[in-house]
Enzyme design. Sequence first.
Site, PDB file in Angstrom:
ATOM      1  N   LYS A   1      -2.728   1.888   0.472  1.00  0.00           N
ATOM      2  CA  LYS A   1      -3.831   2.645   1.074  1.00  0.00           C
ATOM      3  C   LYS A   1      -3.549   4.139   1.090  1.00  0.00           C
ATOM      4  O   LYS A   1      -4.392   4.945   0.698  1.00  0.00           O
ATOM      5  CB  LYS A   1      -4.082   2.174   2.531  1.00  0.00           C
ATOM      6  CG  LYS A   1      -4.531   0.741   2.649  1.00  0.00           C
ATOM      7  CD  LYS A   1      -4.704   0.325   4.088  1.00  0.00           C
ATOM      8  CE  LYS A   1      -3.402   0.312   4.878  1.00  0.00           C
ATOM      9  NZ  LYS A   1      -2.412  -0.664   4.380  1.00  0.00           N
TER      10      LYS A   1
ATOM     11  N   LYS B   1       3.507   6.537  11.314  1.00  0.00           N
ATOM     12  CA  LYS B   1       4.478   6.904  10.278  1.00  0.00           C
ATOM     13  C   LYS B   1       4.230   8.304   9.719  1.00  0.00           C
ATOM     14  O   LYS B   1       5.106   8.892   9.107  1.00  0.00           O
ATOM     15  CB  LYS B   1       4.386   5.930   9.081  1.00  0.00           C
ATOM     16  CG  LYS B   1       4.872   4.525   9.353  1.00  0.00           C
ATOM     17  CD  LYS B   1       5.149   3.731   8.066  1.00  0.00           C
ATOM     18  CE  LYS B   1       3.950   3.422   7.194  1.00  0.00           C
ATOM     19  NZ  LYS B   1       3.036   2.380   7.686  1.00  0.00           N
TER      20      LYS B   1
ATOM     21  N   ASP C   1      -1.876  -2.911   9.573  1.00  0.00           N
ATOM     22  CA  ASP C   1      -2.080  -3.941  10.561  1.00  0.00           C
ATOM     23  C   ASP C   1      -2.771  -3.367  11.784  1.00  0.00           C
ATOM     24  O   ASP C   1      -2.223  -2.551  12.490  1.00  0.00           O
ATOM     25  CB  ASP C   1      -0.745  -4.581  10.921  1.00  0.00           C
ATOM     26  CG  ASP C   1      -0.116  -5.181   9.673  1.00  0.00           C
ATOM     27  OD1 ASP C   1      -0.726  -6.102   9.123  1.00  0.00           O
ATOM     28  OD2 ASP C   1       0.934  -4.678   9.241  1.00  0.00           O
TER      29      ASP C   1
ATOM     30  N   LYS D   1      -4.210  -4.820   3.516  1.00  0.00           N
ATOM     31  CA  LYS D   1      -2.919  -5.334   3.959  1.00  0.00           C
ATOM     32  C   LYS D   1      -1.856  -4.225   3.982  1.00  0.00           C
ATOM     33  O   LYS D   1      -1.891  -3.325   3.152  1.00  0.00           O
ATOM     34  CB  LYS D   1      -2.485  -6.438   3.006  1.00  0.00           C
ATOM     35  CG  LYS D   1      -1.185  -7.120   3.393  1.00  0.00           C
ATOM     36  CD  LYS D   1      -0.915  -8.283   2.460  1.00  0.00           C
ATOM     37  CE  LYS D   1       0.528  -8.727   2.505  1.00  0.00           C
ATOM     38  NZ  LYS D   1       1.209  -8.674   3.781  1.00  0.00           N
TER      39      LYS D   1
HETATM   40  N1  LIG Z   1      -1.009   1.744  -8.338  1.00  0.00           N
HETATM   41  C1  LIG Z   1       0.250   1.814  -7.959  1.00  0.00           C
HETATM   42  N2  LIG Z   1       1.246   1.716  -8.852  1.00  0.00           N
HETATM   43  C2  LIG Z   1       2.522   1.754  -8.460  1.00  0.00           C
HETATM   44  N3  LIG Z   1       2.923   1.896  -7.194  1.00  0.00           N
HETATM   45  C3  LIG Z   1       1.983   2.004  -6.257  1.00  0.00           C
HETATM   46  C4  LIG Z   1       0.608   1.971  -6.572  1.00  0.00           C
HETATM   47  N4  LIG Z   1      -0.108   2.091  -5.423  1.00  0.00           N
HETATM   48  C5  LIG Z   1       0.803   2.212  -4.429  1.00  0.00           C
HETATM   49  N5  LIG Z   1       2.048   2.150  -4.907  1.00  0.00           N
HETATM   50  C6  LIG Z   1       3.290   2.234  -4.136  1.00  0.00           C
HETATM   51  O1  LIG Z   1       3.328   1.243  -3.123  1.00  0.00           O
HETATM   52  C7  LIG Z   1       4.025   1.704  -1.993  1.00  0.00           C
HETATM   53  C8  LIG Z   1       3.208   1.477  -0.743  1.00  0.00           C
HETATM   54  O2  LIG Z   1       2.041   2.272  -0.784  1.00  0.00           O
HETATM   55  P1  LIG Z   1       1.393   2.969   0.493  1.00  0.00           P
HETATM   56  O3  LIG Z   1       2.395   3.553   1.388  1.00  0.00           O
HETATM   57  O4  LIG Z   1       0.300   3.825  -0.009  1.00  0.00           O
HETATM   58  O5  LIG Z   1       0.794   1.659   1.165  1.00  0.00           O
HETATM   59  P2  LIG Z   1      -0.070   1.561   2.511  1.00  0.00           P
HETATM   60  O6  LIG Z   1      -1.078   0.506   2.255  1.00  0.00           O
HETATM   61  O7  LIG Z   1      -0.540   2.895   2.904  1.00  0.00           O
HETATM   62  O8  LIG Z   1       1.025   1.020   3.520  1.00  0.00           O
HETATM   63  P3  LIG Z   1       0.910   0.938   5.110  1.00  0.00           P
HETATM   64  O9  LIG Z   1       0.041  -0.238   5.380  1.00  0.00           O
HETATM   65  O10 LIG Z   1       2.320   0.744   5.517  1.00  0.00           O
HETATM   66  O11 LIG Z   1       0.305   2.240   5.541  1.00  0.00           O
HETATM   67  C9  LIG Z   1       4.322   3.164  -2.252  1.00  0.00           C
HETATM   68  O12 LIG Z   1       5.635   3.331  -2.627  1.00  0.00           O
HETATM   69  C10 LIG Z   1       3.389   3.544  -3.374  1.00  0.00           C
HETATM   70  O13 LIG Z   1       3.901   4.546  -4.197  1.00  0.00           O
HETATM   71 MG   LIG Z   2      -0.245   3.932   4.805  1.00  0.00          MG
END
Ligand SMILES: Nc1ncnc2c1ncn2[C@@H]1O[C@H](COP(=O)(O)OP(=O)(O)OP(=O)(O)O)[C@@H](O)[C@H]1O
Ligand SMILES: [Mg+2]
Lengths: 263, 376
Positions: free
Chosen positions: A16, A42, A127, A11
């Site tokens: 990720k 991004k 997404d 999600k």
């Molecule tokens: N284990 C964790 N503990 C605390 N904060 C976390 C942890 N894992 C991720 N985060 C925080 O959650 C936020 C979102 O993480 P991230 O950008 O990696 O998500 P993503 O799944 O890559 O998002 P997107 O789908 O938009 O690419 C970031 O600010 C990250 O630091």
């Molecule tokens: Mg990401």
Amino acid sequence: MEQKRIAIYGKGGIGKSSTASNVAAACADEGYKVMIIGCDPKSDSSITLLGGKRIQTILDLLRQKIDVKEEDIVHEGYKGVKCVEVGGPEPGIGCAGRGIIVAIQRLRKVCKSIDDMDLIIYDVPGDIVCGGFVAPIRKGLVNEAYILTSGEYMPLYAANNICKGLAKIDTPLSGIICNSRSVTREEEIVKKFSEEIGSKLMAFIPKEQIVQDCERDGFSVLEKAPDSSVAGVYRELAHAIMSNDSSVLPSSLEDERLRELTR
Amino acid sequence: MAEKDISIIHPRPSSIVAALYTLRDLNVDVAILHGPPGCSFKHARLLEEDGIHVVTTALDENGFVFGGREELSTLLCKVNEMFNPKLIGVVGTCASMIIGEELSEPVQDANLDVPVIGVEVHAGYPNNTKGVLIALESACDAGVIDDEELERQKVLLEEATNVEKRHGAASKEYLVPSRGDLKYKVAEKVINYLKEGKKCLTIMNAKKETGYMFADITVAINEVAEQLGVSDNVINMANVDDTLGLPRVRHHATSIMNDFREKGIEIHEIIGGMDEYPITGEKVSELIAEKYNDFDFAVITGVPHAIPMDNLQNMDVISVTNGPRQVYPLKDMGHSNVIVEIDLHPKTLGVSNIVESEFGATMRELTKDMQDAEEA
Ligand SMILES: Nc1ncnc2c1ncn2[C@@H]1O[C@H](COP(=O)(O)OP(=O)(O)OP(=O)(O)O)[C@@H](O)[C@H]1O
Ligand SMILES: [Mg+2]
Ligand code: SF4
């Protein structure tokens, strides 16, 4: 060893990118040759491996009609991790999906070192809105898929949908990773989910402020806080991924079962 | 009637092409295709023959990813300088529409004094008349045509689509192209009928500019009848009302009528405007029932499949089309001979006089040969 080419799905916003970069750093610590390919417009996948610096994206350069070379788009970060960002158009304009397809084609053409890697991580946005976003998988570039989820209903719902998608395009799932959002019985829920879809839980990453603190400063936890407990978890996860040799075509759960699981 | 949801697999012109021709009929000076280079090339070239400039933003892989707003606004400025147009059309393509390009923004960016009709169309519509419709709606929005004309055109389009579904290019999943019957044989038959004193109905039901060539068949039959001394046995119908349709279409009707007049050919029944070929059928049927029931044969040209067979049952029907895929459907309707004027369309672009048809030429030659032989 056989080259591992993995993608982490899940999600939007579930973690990720931060998991991908921390795993990349942990593997580099172990001496593996690692490349991370950010497939998100991004361009936020490799930033914590580069001390907070942003690199030119492949599409930035293609847009200027530059005849891109490997050194223009592949940048070495923490412990030699090779960082690549696909980039893309501004939100709401053009076609980011097409962008991923074009950029990856170009990368494969100009990047010789890609074949020498032990681990390549494709970091895709949450997404999957069109074909371009699954191009890495569809074009046979990814050979192992992982799903990142918390124990909450919506992330699990997304994870479940991804399982359906993977089965549809005949891509095996290598494991589920739990990124905690501090929900009660979280590990148990995600473990149960993993088993019911025929897979396994790879790791339980706790929710820790330090992850975000390091990120804000432009570093991975492995680099900035190597002695923290969460750094240890990433190390274990890295180890589990590198030694994982089983995968399954996942099944998926009925929505009712998902609700029950998270109740 | 054909099934509603058949999937047609033979090649047909797209909605993009249909939109281009519609812009031409609206008298735009320049049409810009916003999309990949090469899109709709063949028709773009034909339209150049017809005197309008067709250019492309030539979107490449970069354009697909980042959009082509700037490319389009720059091109608008460029064509404005190069061609000094009074009216410009911009036509979408699959590529630009799939990535969600807006045509109005670049038009605003370019900020020209010339009115611009932006047509957001792609090639993915099963009926290409959709391209005409979108073009006309856009023209109405841009104030180039009024609501009344738009409504009139909508009715025609719907009927045109129905005509194609009933007996035309959309009547079957796959239609085999055919070159039709030998012109020589059919010409001989027509001449002999006239010689025998049979009564002949010529029905020209042509689509717009194609009338420049189909009219020649009306002319040739009348010339032959005249030489044989049976002029009174021929009645001519044609859709050449020049008070109806878009400006360019009216102009075609005027030009063709002038030529008929000059050649001394009387059109006894004007059955509609040159864009009314889908709806003339009923009128023709009524006229036949009223006045021409006892005629022996009919030569129908243009869009023959739009004329219902109900009141033609007692006549020998010969038809002339320019669509190789129209031959079998016409035979199925009960026409005894079908002739194809191959490559008619390109020859009718950029002209304002009747141009000779192969069938007309064949009739003329054959009559001469027959008379020479009789004299010898
Ligand atoms: N284990 C964790 N503990 C605390 N904060 C976390 C942890 N894992 C991720 N985060 C925080 O959650 C936020 C979102 O993480 P991230 O950008 O990696 O998500 P993503 O799944 O890559 O998002 P997107 O789908 O938009 O690419 C970031 O600010 C990250 O630091
Ligand atoms: Mg990401
Ligand atoms: S697919 Fe569409 S955009 Fe591409 S060339 Fe054909 S008509 Fe044009």
